[in-house]
Design an enzyme around this catalytic site. Structure first.
Site, PDB file in Angstrom:
ATOM      1  N   TYR A   1      -8.778 -42.015  22.075  1.00  0.00           N
ATOM      2  CA  TYR A   1      -8.226 -40.664  22.064  1.00  0.00           C
ATOM      3  C   TYR A   1      -7.670 -40.288  20.688  1.00  0.00           C
ATOM      4  O   TYR A   1      -7.569 -39.105  20.366  1.00  0.00           O
ATOM      5  CB  TYR A   1      -7.121 -40.521  23.109  1.00  0.00           C
ATOM      6  CG  TYR A   1      -7.593 -40.612  24.545  1.00  0.00           C
ATOM      7  CD1 TYR A   1      -8.938 -40.467  24.879  1.00  0.00           C
ATOM      8  CD2 TYR A   1      -6.700 -40.842  25.581  1.00  0.00           C
ATOM      9  CE1 TYR A   1      -9.362 -40.553  26.189  1.00  0.00           C
ATOM     10  CE2 TYR A   1      -7.115 -40.931  26.896  1.00  0.00           C
ATOM     11  CZ  TYR A   1      -8.447 -40.782  27.198  1.00  0.00           C
ATOM     12  OH  TYR A   1      -8.865 -40.870  28.506  1.00  0.00           O
TER      13      TYR A   1
ATOM     14  N   LYS B   1     -13.064 -54.666  27.869  1.00  0.00           N
ATOM     15  CA  LYS B   1     -14.524 -54.708  27.966  1.00  0.00           C
ATOM     16  C   LYS B   1     -15.028 -55.605  26.835  1.00  0.00           C
ATOM     17  O   LYS B   1     -15.860 -55.226  25.998  1.00  0.00           O
ATOM     18  CB  LYS B   1     -15.115 -53.296  27.869  1.00  0.00           C
ATOM     19  CG  LYS B   1     -16.572 -53.218  28.282  1.00  0.00           C
ATOM     20  CD  LYS B   1     -16.819 -53.551  29.747  1.00  0.00           C
ATOM     21  CE  LYS B   1     -18.289 -53.336  30.100  1.00  0.00           C
ATOM     22  NZ  LYS B   1     -18.635 -53.891  31.414  1.00  0.00           N
TER      23      LYS B   1
ATOM     24  N   ASP C   1     -14.849 -52.446  34.444  1.00  0.00           N
ATOM     25  CA  ASP C   1     -15.666 -52.038  35.581  1.00  0.00           C
ATOM     26  C   ASP C   1     -15.331 -52.870  36.820  1.00  0.00           C
ATOM     27  O   ASP C   1     -15.235 -52.342  37.944  1.00  0.00           O
ATOM     28  CB  ASP C   1     -17.160 -52.110  35.245  1.00  0.00           C
ATOM     29  CG  ASP C   1     -17.554 -53.364  34.483  1.00  0.00           C
ATOM     30  OD1 ASP C   1     -16.670 -54.134  34.059  1.00  0.00           O
ATOM     31  OD2 ASP C   1     -18.775 -53.592  34.305  1.00  0.00           O
TER      32      ASP C   1
ATOM     33  N   ASP D   1      -6.051 -44.702  31.578  1.00  0.00           N
ATOM     34  CA  ASP D   1      -6.134 -43.347  32.118  1.00  0.00           C
ATOM     35  C   ASP D   1      -6.952 -43.348  33.406  1.00  0.00           C
ATOM     36  O   ASP D   1      -6.559 -42.758  34.429  1.00  0.00           O
ATOM     37  CB  ASP D   1      -6.782 -42.446  31.060  1.00  0.00           C
ATOM     38  CG  ASP D   1      -6.596 -40.966  31.343  1.00  0.00           C
ATOM     39  OD1 ASP D   1      -5.969 -40.613  32.354  1.00  0.00           O
ATOM     40  OD2 ASP D   1      -7.086 -40.153  30.537  1.00  0.00           O
TER      41      ASP D   1
ATOM     42  N   ASP E   1      -5.453 -43.495  37.726  1.00  0.00           N
ATOM     43  CA  ASP E   1      -5.868 -42.489  38.700  1.00  0.00           C
ATOM     44  C   ASP E   1      -6.547 -43.142  39.899  1.00  0.00           C
ATOM     45  O   ASP E   1      -6.379 -42.693  41.043  1.00  0.00           O
ATOM     46  CB  ASP E   1      -6.818 -41.481  38.048  1.00  0.00           C
ATOM     47  CG  ASP E   1      -6.078 -40.427  37.235  1.00  0.00           C
ATOM     48  OD1 ASP E   1      -4.853 -40.562  37.081  1.00  0.00           O
ATOM     49  OD2 ASP E   1      -6.734 -39.486  36.754  1.00  0.00           O
TER      50      ASP E   1
END
Length: 356
Positions: A142, A188, A220, A244, A248
């Site tokens: 970001y 990852k 994942d 992020d 959620d």
């Protein structure tokens, strides 16, 4: 009598509605516990663009930095989506987080016994879930430079330095020491160099916390495991974009994004906000769930002001309201005895403060 200066940013959409209810509860608990909260309101997001032409006015940065903590609602909406990226509300939010130095975003995901049926997962899968997601907040993709979109080719860069990883890792390990002493670092590393540095640094750091069990998981797989077996997690530490997404996911595991608070902390100040967005489609209808914002206010009392008893009172009042069957519209189909408006839910929780 202690006095605390609290900066307030209501923002856009449902932001003003939910923050007003949190203030109502804060006023009740501060009176009950004998301390004073002074509020100073500042602009950020779409409303700041409308008033000042900028998503993040300088006076907002200066005012929040002088306060003991900041209570924040939500920003953004379709109205401002066609503006140049540097003028959009979300850009103001990223700059705000960076200016505040709030590198650690703490997102608890706890299942309320009264709302077990609100989750799409089976009760035996989610009963007792208590997860803390520790998301690095002011680094990663970001904030990475360079970035470009020329209409044909677009790219962003993901960058983390070792010191940035160390400081978020320390926060996660220290939180784990207060909990079940388990940290799962999510990355990852099988395809990203940034993630390999992340993993190597977490392993090095774990030597300073021998009591804490450190495990690793690819992002994942972590998303899958949050749905398959969420109780396996205690503290999850991860980078900005992964955090992020996973926080959620965790919100849906426990039933509603309207239930989850967050704390964004650093060395200068701290910002407390619900993890959901501004939901402009329901703004002004009185149906937004204020519980996540009220919980965020409780986290502010606990983590920034040291008012543990007051924070416990807010937690107890929320649990009582849910036990008594009060539900906002988003939870109306889950054992509701009375469906209430945003304001009414705030009234109920405020009235339960310090009541037997």
């Amino acid at each position: 009598m202690m006095t605390y200066n609290i900066s307030i940013i209501k923002g856009d959409g449902i932001g003003p509605e939910i923050v007003d209810e949190a203030i109502k509860v804060l006023d009740a608990v501060s009176y009950a516990c004998g301390f004073t909260l002074n509020y100073n309101e500042y602009l950020m997001g779409g409303i700041a663009i409308d008033v000042t032409g900028k998503p993040l006015p300088e006076e907002t940065v200066a005012g929040v930095l002088k306060s003991d903590a900041c209570l924040f609602g939500a920003i953004g909406g379709d109205k401002w989506d066609k503006l140049p990226r540097e003028l959009r509300p979300e850009t103001g939010l990223l700059k705000f987080r960076e200016a505040m130095g709030v590198y650690a975003n703490l997102r608890p995901a706890i299942i309320y016994d009264e709302l077990v049926n609100a989750s799409t997962l089976k009760p035996e899968v989610i009963e007792g879930v208590d997860i803390m997601v520790v998301r690095e907040l002011i680094g990663g993709i970001y904030f990475g430079q360079p970035r470009e979109n020329d209409g044909f080719k677009a790219y962003n860069t993901m960058v983390y330095t070792k010191p940035e990883i160390v400081r978020i890792g320390k926060k996660a390990f220290e939180l784990a020491m207060q909990r079940d002493k388990r940290v799962c670092s999510v990355d990852k590393a099988n395809v990203l160099e940034v993630s390999q540095l992340w993993r190597d640094t977490m392993i090095e750091l774990s030597a300073d916390y021998p009591e804490v069990e450190l495990t690793h998981m690819y992002v994942d797989n972590a998303a899958m495991q949050l749905v398959r077996n969420p109780k396996q997690f205690d503290v999850i530490v991860t980078g900005n974009i992964f955090g992020d997404i996973l926080s959620d996911t965790a919100s849906m595991v426990v039933g509603s994004i309207g239930l989850l608070p967050s704390a964004s902390t650093g060395d200068k100040t701290a910002i407390y906000e619900p993890i959901h967005g501004s939901a402009p489609d329901i703004a002004g209808q009185g149906i937004a769930n204020p519980i996540a914002t009220i919980e965020s206010a409780g986290m502010m009392l606990r983590y920034s002001l040291g008012e543990e008893a007051a924070a416990d009172m807010i937690d107890a009042a929320i649990k009582r309201a849910l036990k008594e069957g009060y539900r906002t519209k988003d939870l109306a189909s889950f054992d509701a005895k009375k469906v209430v408006t945003t304001t009414e839910m705030g009234d109920v929780i405020a009235n339960y403060i310090n009541k037997k």
